[in-house]
Enzyme design. Structure first.
Site, PDB file in Angstrom:
ATOM      1  N   CYS A  76       1.128  -1.015   0.053  1.00 17.21           N
ATOM      2  CA  CYS A  76       0.020   0.085  -0.062  1.00 17.21           C
ATOM      3  C   CYS A  76       0.716   1.248   0.004  1.00 17.21           C
ATOM      4  O   CYS A  76       2.061   1.153   0.098  1.00 17.21           O
ATOM      5  CB  CYS A  76      -0.946   0.008   1.377  1.00 17.21           C
ATOM      6  SG  CYS A  76      -0.276   0.307   2.681  1.00 17.21           S
ATOM      7  N   HIS A 136       5.007  -6.405   8.892  1.00 16.27           N
ATOM      8  CA  HIS A 136       4.687  -7.616   9.024  1.00 16.27           C
ATOM      9  C   HIS A 136       4.923  -8.441   7.928  1.00 16.27           C
ATOM     10  O   HIS A 136       4.015  -9.137   7.537  1.00 16.27           O
ATOM     11  CB  HIS A 136       3.352  -7.512   9.640  1.00 16.27           C
ATOM     12  CG  HIS A 136       3.095  -7.026  10.978  1.00 16.27           C
ATOM     13  ND1 HIS A 136       1.970  -6.260  11.375  1.00 16.27           N
ATOM     14  CD2 HIS A 136       3.843  -6.735  11.954  1.00 16.27           C
ATOM     15  CE1 HIS A 136       2.126  -5.706  12.673  1.00 16.27           C
ATOM     16  NE2 HIS A 136       3.270  -6.068  13.034  1.00 16.27           N
ATOM     17  N   CYS A 181       2.900   6.478   8.150  1.00 11.10           N
ATOM     18  CA  CYS A 181       1.897   6.634   6.889  1.00 11.10           C
ATOM     19  C   CYS A 181       1.146   7.822   7.218  1.00 11.10           C
ATOM     20  O   CYS A 181       0.671   7.871   8.421  1.00 11.10           O
ATOM     21  CB  CYS A 181       1.155   5.474   6.920  1.00 11.10           C
ATOM     22  SG  CYS A 181      -0.281   5.288   5.944  1.00 11.10           S
ATOM     23  N   GLU A 188      -0.190  -0.271  15.263  1.00 10.31           N
ATOM     24  CA  GLU A 188      -0.867   1.226  14.944  1.00 10.31           C
ATOM     25  C   GLU A 188      -1.736   1.675  16.080  1.00 10.31           C
ATOM     26  O   GLU A 188      -1.930   2.504  16.494  1.00 10.31           O
ATOM     27  CB  GLU A 188      -1.691   0.814  13.535  1.00 10.31           C
ATOM     28  CG  GLU A 188      -2.174   2.153  13.284  1.00 10.31           C
ATOM     29  CD  GLU A 188      -3.126   1.964  11.938  1.00 10.31           C
ATOM     30  OE1 GLU A 188      -4.195   2.686  11.847  1.00 10.31           O
ATOM     31  OE2 GLU A 188      -2.723   1.134  11.117  1.00 10.31           O
ATOM     32  N   THR A 224      -6.604   1.828  10.519  1.00  8.22           N
ATOM     33  CA  THR A 224      -6.664   2.121   8.932  1.00  8.22           C
ATOM     34  C   THR A 224      -6.802   0.845   8.240  1.00  8.22           C
ATOM     35  O   THR A 224      -7.184   0.910   7.048  1.00  8.22           O
ATOM     36  CB  THR A 224      -5.387   2.908   8.572  1.00  8.22           C
ATOM     37  OG1 THR A 224      -4.309   2.300   8.898  1.00  8.22           O
ATOM     38  CG2 THR A 224      -5.339   4.199   9.152  1.00  8.22           C
ATOM     39  N   SER A 230       0.575 -10.368   9.589  1.00 14.36           N
ATOM     40  CA  SER A 230       0.103  -9.188   9.073  1.00 14.36           C
ATOM     41  C   SER A 230      -1.589  -9.303   9.273  1.00 14.36           C
ATOM     42  O   SER A 230      -2.282 -10.024   8.736  1.00 14.36           O
ATOM     43  CB  SER A 230       0.363  -9.149   7.639  1.00 14.36           C
ATOM     44  OG  SER A 230      -0.588  -8.264   6.966  1.00 14.36           O
ATOM     45  N   ASN A 243      -3.805  -7.093   8.030  1.00 17.03           N
ATOM     46  CA  ASN A 243      -4.503  -6.710   6.731  1.00 17.03           C
ATOM     47  C   ASN A 243      -4.656  -7.864   5.703  1.00 17.03           C
ATOM     48  O   ASN A 243      -5.585  -8.327   5.132  1.00 17.03           O
ATOM     49  CB  ASN A 243      -4.147  -5.739   6.218  1.00 17.03           C
ATOM     50  CG  ASN A 243      -2.587  -5.584   5.545  1.00 17.03           C
ATOM     51  OD1 ASN A 243      -2.659  -6.224   4.358  1.00 17.03           O
ATOM     52  ND2 ASN A 243      -1.485  -5.348   6.170  1.00 17.03           N
ATOM     53  N   SER A 268       1.598  -5.581   2.887  1.00 20.06           N
ATOM     54  CA  SER A 268       3.125  -5.457   3.387  1.00 20.06           C
ATOM     55  C   SER A 268       3.663  -6.474   2.456  1.00 20.06           C
ATOM     56  O   SER A 268       4.918  -7.104   2.935  1.00 20.06           O
ATOM     57  CB  SER A 268       3.348  -5.877   4.688  1.00 20.06           C
ATOM     58  OG  SER A 268       2.666  -7.073   5.154  1.00 20.06           O
TER      59      SER A 268
END
Length: 575
Positions: A12, A41, A95, A125, A161, A217, A219, A261
C-alpha cells in the site's frame, strides 16, 4: 492453470513509502540504521532489511545513537519523546493516513471526548493511537462491544486504518443508535476498502484464491478471511514454496491477492509457480500468452522496438531507410540488454524473479545469442565503413562497461560510483543517448553534406521515445532498484518528480517535432509521429492516475509505442 492477479495486490502507499525511506537511508551507508520495531509484518522483507544492515530496535536507551526509522504504523508520543531524548536521528516513515488518525484523536481528546478505536488492541498502529488518547481511549473489536461503553462519555470514533470495512460500519451504526452525539470518522484507508472489495469480486470469478502475505499481518489475515467467507477454497501463504499441487487439482483459474506488506517480487514468484500447477489447459490464447512472455524474457520486443524506431527516425529526416541500419540497431540493443541483464542480475531477482530464473536456466543460449548479435553488428558496421565500425565498437564497449566496476571501492566517496550505472539517474539518460546515437548519428557518418538540423531532430525523437519508456520502467522497478542500491531517475528525484519530468519532457519533445515538421526540417512523417507522444502521455498518465494496474500492461503499452512509430513510417513510405 490460469492466474488472475488482483489489481490492488501488494504494498500500500504507506508501506511502500516506509520501505523506500528505509532503503534510501540504508543505501547512504551513513552509520547504524534501525527501525523502531519491525518495519512491516513480513518476515522475508525483514530478513532482506537485515541483510542491508537495518536492525530492529524494540527499546530506547539514553546512550543509543545512530538513525532510527519510525515505522508506517506510527508510535506513541511517549516513545517519540524517548527517541528525541537519545542520540538517535529520527527518520519518520509514519503513514500519512495513520498520522491523520493520530491528529483526530489528539484534537478531540483535548476537547474532552473519549476516543473509541476499532481495531486490534495489540497491533502497533492501535498502540500508537492509544498513546494519543492520554490513557482515555477504548479499543473495541465488534458491534457487541458497543454495549460495554459507559453512558456518561462523549465519544469520538475512529478505526485502525486496515480494519474490515463492513464490521466498522456495523460498529458505527451501533454507536450512533446508542450515542447520537458521537463524532464518527471514516479512517479506514481507501486502499484497504478497495482491496477487500476486490477480493470479494475476484473470488466470484475464480475457482480458488491464494492470499500472499505475512502470517502476522493483520490486513493479510482479513483478506484471507474475506476470501474464505465467499465459499471458495482460499489459501494463505507467505512464499511460493508453500503452494501444494493438491490444492488446485480441479482448479482451472486461481485468483491471487496480497497484503499491504507484501512486495512485488514475492507476488511474482507465487504467480510463476502457480502457472506450472493445476489443470493443464493449452488453449490457443494461452499458447499465445506463453509465446509473448517468452519473447519478453528474451528482450526481443526491445530489439524489435529499436528496429522500428530507427526505421522511423531515418525516414523522418531522410525519406528512406536502408534496412541495414535498423538491423544494426536491433542487434546492438538485443546484445546489450541481454548481457547487461547478466552483469546486473541482482536487480532482476527483485524486479522480475521470473525473468531472473529464465536467464539462469538459459544462460548459455542467451549469452551465445547476445554475443552473436553483437558480432553480427560488428561485421555489418565494418561493411558500412571504418567510421561506423569505430562508433559501433565504442558504443559496445561503453555498453559493456556500464555495469562493470571501474573505480575501486576503497576510494571512499568515489567508490560509491564504482560503475557508470551507479551515477544517479544515469541509466535512463545513457540508454536514451545510446539508442539515439546508433539510430540517427551512426547512419550519417561518412554521408556527403548531411542535413544536420534534420539529423538532430531525428536523434531527439528517438532519444525522447527511449527516455520516456526507460523512465517508466525505472518507476515500475523502483522496489528492486532500491534494494540493490541503484540510483535510477525515480530514486534520485522521487517518483512523483520523476513522473512530472517524464511528462514535461514528452510534451517538450513532442512540440519540438511539431515545429520541425512545420519548418520542413523533417518530412511530413513528423505529424503522424506526434501520436507516439500522445500515446506516451497516455501510459504515463495511466500510471499516475492508476488507470492501469500491473507493470506488464504498462510495459506492453510502452513497447507498443515503438512499434507504432515503425508502422507509421512504413505506411508513410508506402503511400
Amino acid at each position: 492453470m490460469k492466474v488472475r492477479l488482483a489489481k490492488t495486490a501488494g504494498f500500500c502507499m504507506g508501506v511502500r513509502r516506509a520501505m523506500e525511506i528505509t532503503l534510501s537511508e540504508a543505501n547512504k551507508g551513513d552509520g547504524k540504521l534501525f527501525t523502531y520495531g519491525p518495519l512491516i509484518h513480513n518476515r522475508q522483507v525483514l530478513d532482506l532489511l537485515r541483510s542491508k544492515g537495518v536492525d530492529v530496535k524494540e527499546d530506547i536507551e539514553a546512550h543509543d545513537k545512530g538513525r532510527i526509522v519510525v515505522r508506517a504504523h506510527g508510535i506513541t508520543p511517549t516513545e517519540r519523546k524517548a527517541i528525541q531524548s537519545s542520540d538517535f536521528k529520527i527518520i519518520d516513515a509514519t503513514c500519512p493516513r495513520v498520522a491523520k488518525v493520530q491528529g483526530i484523536i489528539k484534537q478531540y481528546n483535548t476537547k474532552g471526548y473519549t476516543p473509541v478505536i476499532f481495531g486490534d488492541a495489540h497491533h502497533p498502529e492501535v498502540i500508537g493511537l492509544m498513546g494519543y488518547s492520554q490513557g482515555q481511549g477504548i479499543v473495541i473489536s465488534s458491534a457487541e462491544d458497543v454495549t460495554t461503553l459507559p453512558e456518561e462519555k462523549r465519544f469520538v470514533v475512529v478505526s485502525q486504518t486496515t480494519q474490515d470495512v463492513d464490521t466498522y460500519r456495523e460498529i458505527c451504526s451501533a454507536i450512533k443508535a446508542r450515542f447520537p452525539e458521537a463524532v464518527i470518522f471514516d479512517t479506514i484507508c481507501d486502499e484497504t476498502y478497495t482491496r477487500q472489495k476486490e477480493v470479494r469480486s475476484l473470488a466470484a470469478q475464480v475457482d480458488s484464491m491464494v492470499i500472499v502475505g505475512g502470517y502476522k499481518s493483520g490486513n493479510t489475515m482479513r483478506l484471507y478471511q474475506i476470501a474464505r467467507s465467499t465459499g471458495k477454497p482460499a489459501f494463505h501463504i507467505e512464499t511460493e514454496g508453500e503452494l501444494k499441487d493438491s490444492w488446485f487439482s480441479s482448479a482451472g483459474t486461481v485468483g491471487v491477492t496480497a497484503g499491504a506488506s507484501t512486495p512485488n517480487w514475492m507476488i511474482k514468484k507465487v504467480i510463476e509457480r502457480l502457472r506450472t500447477m493445476g489443470k493443464r489447459k493449452q488453449s490457443f490464447a494461452s499458447l499465445l500468452t506463453k509465446g509473448y512472455q517468452f519473447l519478453v524474457k528474451t528482450n526481443i520486443p526491445d530489439a524489435v522496438g529499436a528496429f522500428s524506431l530507427t526505421y522511423a527516425g531515418l525516414i523522418l529526416y531522410r525519406g528512406s531507410a536502408p534496412l541495414i541500419y535498423p538491423i544494426l540497431t536491433m542487434l546492438y540493443v538485443y546484445g546489450m540488454h541481454v548481457l547487461n541483464r547478466f552483469l546486473d542480475k541482482e536487480a532482476s531477482r527483485y524486479n522480475d524473479p521470473g525473468v531472473a530464473l529464465f536467464y539462469a536456466q538459459h544462460k548459455v543460449f542467451l549469452i551465445g545469442t547476445a554475443l552473436s548479435g553483437l558480432g553480427g553488428g560488428i561485421i555489418i558496421s565494418l561493411y558500412l565503413g571504418l567510421p561506423q565500425f569505430l562508433l559501433f565498437l565504442a558504443l559496445t564497449i561503453l555498453g559493456l562497461v556500464y555495469s562493470v566496476p571501474i573505480i575501486p571501492w576503497r576510494l571512499g566517496y568515489l567508490g560509491r560510483y564504482a560503475k557508470i550505472k551507479d551515477l544517479p539517474g544515469s541509466k535512463t539518460m545513457a540508454e536514451a543517448l545510446a539508442w539515439g546515437t546508433i539510430s540517427s548519428l551512426l547512419p550519417v557518418i561518412g554521408w556527403p553534406n548531411p542535413v544536420w538540423p534534420g539529423v538532430l531532430a531525428s536523434f531527439l525523437f528517438v532519444s525522447s521515445m527511449c527516455y520516456v519508456r526507460c523512465g517508466l520502467l525505472d518507476i515500475l522497478n523502483i522496489q528492486g532498484d532500491l534494494i540493490v542500491g541503484r540510483e535510477t531517475l525515480p530514486i534520485a528525484l522521487g517518483e512523483e518528480r520523476a513522473l512530472k519530468l517524464l511528462l514535461s519532457s514528452n510534451a517538450f519533445f513532442g512540440l519540438l517535432l511539431l515545429l520541425s515538421a512545420a519548418l520542413k526540417i523533417v518530412s511530413n512523417l513528423g505529424y503522424p509521429l506526434l501520436i507516439c507522444f500522445l500515446n506516451s502521455f497516455f501510459y504515463l498518465t495511466a500510471y499516475q492516475k492508476d488507470w492501469v494496474r500491473g507493470g506488464s500492461h504498462l510495459q506492453a503499452l510502452a513497447e507498443a509505442n515503438l512499434l507504432l512509430a515503425g508502422l507509421f513510417a512504413l505506411a508513410w513510405n508506402i503511400l
